[in-house]
Design an enzyme around this catalytic site. Structure first.
Site, PDB file in Angstrom:
ATOM      1  N   HIS A 243       0.816  -1.221   0.000  1.00 25.24           N
ATOM      2  CA  HIS A 243       0.000   0.000   0.000  1.00 25.24           C
ATOM      3  C   HIS A 243       0.851   1.273   0.000  1.00 25.24           C
ATOM      4  O   HIS A 243       0.825   2.073  -0.933  1.00 25.24           O
ATOM      5  CB  HIS A 243      -0.865   0.052   1.265  1.00 25.24           C
ATOM      6  CG  HIS A 243      -1.720  -1.131   1.528  1.00 25.24           C
ATOM      7  ND1 HIS A 243      -2.852  -1.403   0.814  1.00 25.24           N
ATOM      8  CD2 HIS A 243      -1.626  -2.116   2.468  1.00 25.24           C
ATOM      9  CE1 HIS A 243      -3.431  -2.494   1.292  1.00 25.24           C
ATOM     10  NE2 HIS A 243      -2.700  -2.944   2.299  1.00 25.24           N
TER      11      HIS A 243
HETATM   12  C1  BDR Z   1      -3.174   0.904   5.268  1.00 29.89           C
HETATM   13  O1  BDR Z   1      -3.413   0.492   6.600  1.00 29.89           O
HETATM   14  C2  BDR Z   1      -2.232   0.011   7.194  1.00 29.89           C
HETATM   15  O2  BDR Z   1      -2.474  -1.246   7.731  1.00 29.89           O
HETATM   16  C3  BDR Z   1      -1.165   0.010   6.132  1.00 29.89           C
HETATM   17  O3  BDR Z   1       0.082   0.420   6.676  1.00 29.89           O
HETATM   18  C4  BDR Z   1      -1.667   0.989   5.100  1.00 29.89           C
HETATM   19  O4  BDR Z   1      -1.241   2.313   5.384  1.00 29.89           O
HETATM   20  C5  BDR Z   1      -3.854  -0.063   4.325  1.00 29.89           C
HETATM   21  O5  BDR Z   1      -5.227  -0.070   4.552  1.00 29.89           O
END
Ligand code: BDR
Ligand code: CA
Length: 313
Positions: A243
């Site tokens: 992500h």
């Molecule tokens: C986001 O939530 C966190 O768990 C990850 O680091 C990312 O920023 C994904 O939904």
């Protein structure tokens, strides 16, 4: 061209860590002024510790790391140890960082940095809940016009939710903060689940990072080995979605991504859809576009860039 000045606001998190490493590996393009930590994946003491571990792993201990907000603006904190492990950075063997936290609050660092640099010359990279950035905008509205761009990971439209059926984690944790940011008028590029779920750390991609045969390569591969478990089990996907590194990759190679300028509103009241990013992808309202909503990426190109940059550390 001189390097673009950025602040990374983050809640590491293995994917946050890879994003930080990608930025640290790219000093010709990115001038990392500081890292501000926020409570999110794990509580603030851990996110601000993890950010320093990541800087030490990269051998870049001159970047100031600040602790910021320990709770969302108006709600109790929700964390994601079920995804990231108890430390937030499970996978490699971790250590107690030697690097001290920088003095002062992360929100003040954001405000001071924007005031002390030319208007339009500092980009905010948001990798966690938007609490610190919204708090800075609330305290010092004069800085909003000085932001070059906010590039953030958060939200979803076609992919809908990961923490609830309707909401993505970063927005769900602090929807009030997200609403402040999306209504601020600042230029926003967002990396929603729609794109990040296409950027998967598959086995061959992780092995290419391990094959760098460097301390940092092993550190990164071990984080990704742990990180992939959750999504592989939940979605049956071929690896964990990277992500947050999409935010940094966008700054380095925007041609890897494509999206649309759309209006995005944040749901802050419904118990059922709290934190949903309502994106007018099809232009069915007359609401003004307020974000570039990224929908697609060249995942092979992304991993080529990432692996090549990690080799420099
Ligand atoms: C986001 O939530 C966190 O768990 C990850 O680091 C990312 O920023 C994904 O939904
Ligand atoms: Ca994050």
């Amino acid at each position: 061209m001189s390097a673009r000045k950025i602040i990374i606001d983050t809640d590491p998190g293995q994917d946050d860590a890879v994003a930080i490493l990608l930025a640290l590996a790219s000093p010709d393009e990115l001038d990392l002024l500081g890292i501000t930590c926020v409570a999110g994946n794990v509580p603030l003491p851990l996110t601000s510790k993890n950010a320093r571990i990541v800087c030490e792993a990269a051998g870049k201990t001159d970047v100031p790391v600040y602790a910021g907000s320990k709770a969302p603006l108006a709600r109790p904190l929700i964390t994601a140890e079920h995804v990231h492990g108890q430390t937030g950075l499970d996978g490699p063997k971790l250590w107690e960082p030697q690097m001290p936290l920088a003095g002062g609050h992360g929100v003040d660092f954001i405000i001071d940095t924007l005031r002390n640099h030319a208007p339009g010359s500092v980009t905010l990279c948001a990798l966690g809940p938007l609490t610190n950035i919204a708090a800075a905008f609330n305290t010092a509205p004069d800085i909003i016009d000085r932001v070059q761009e906010i590039v953030m990971m958060g939200g979803a439209y076609f992919e809908v939710g990961n923490i609830t059926p309707a909401a993505e984690f970063n927005i769900y944790v602090d929807p009030e903060a997200a609403e402040i940011v999306f209504r601020s008028g600042a230029t926003i590029t967002m990396m929603p689940l729609d794109v990040t779920h296409k950027v998967l750390a598959t086995k061959p991609r992780v092995e290419a990072i391990r094959a760098l045969d460097s301390r940092l390569g092993y550190f990164t591969a071990e984080m990704l080995d742990f990180f992939e478990r959750f999504d592989v089990e939940k979605y049956g996907s071929e690896g964990g979605p990277l992500h947050d590194p999409c935010v940094i990759a966008w700054l380095l190679q925007p041609a890897l991504f494509s999206g649309r300028h759309v209006n995005v509103e944040i749901e802050t009241s419904s118990a059922l859809t709290l934190g949903m990013t309502v994106a007018d992808w099809w232009g069915v309202t007359d609401r003004k576009p307020n974000a570039l909503f990224i929908g697609d990426a060249d995942a092979d190109g992304f991993f080529k860039l990432l692996t090549e940059r990690l080799a420099r550390l």
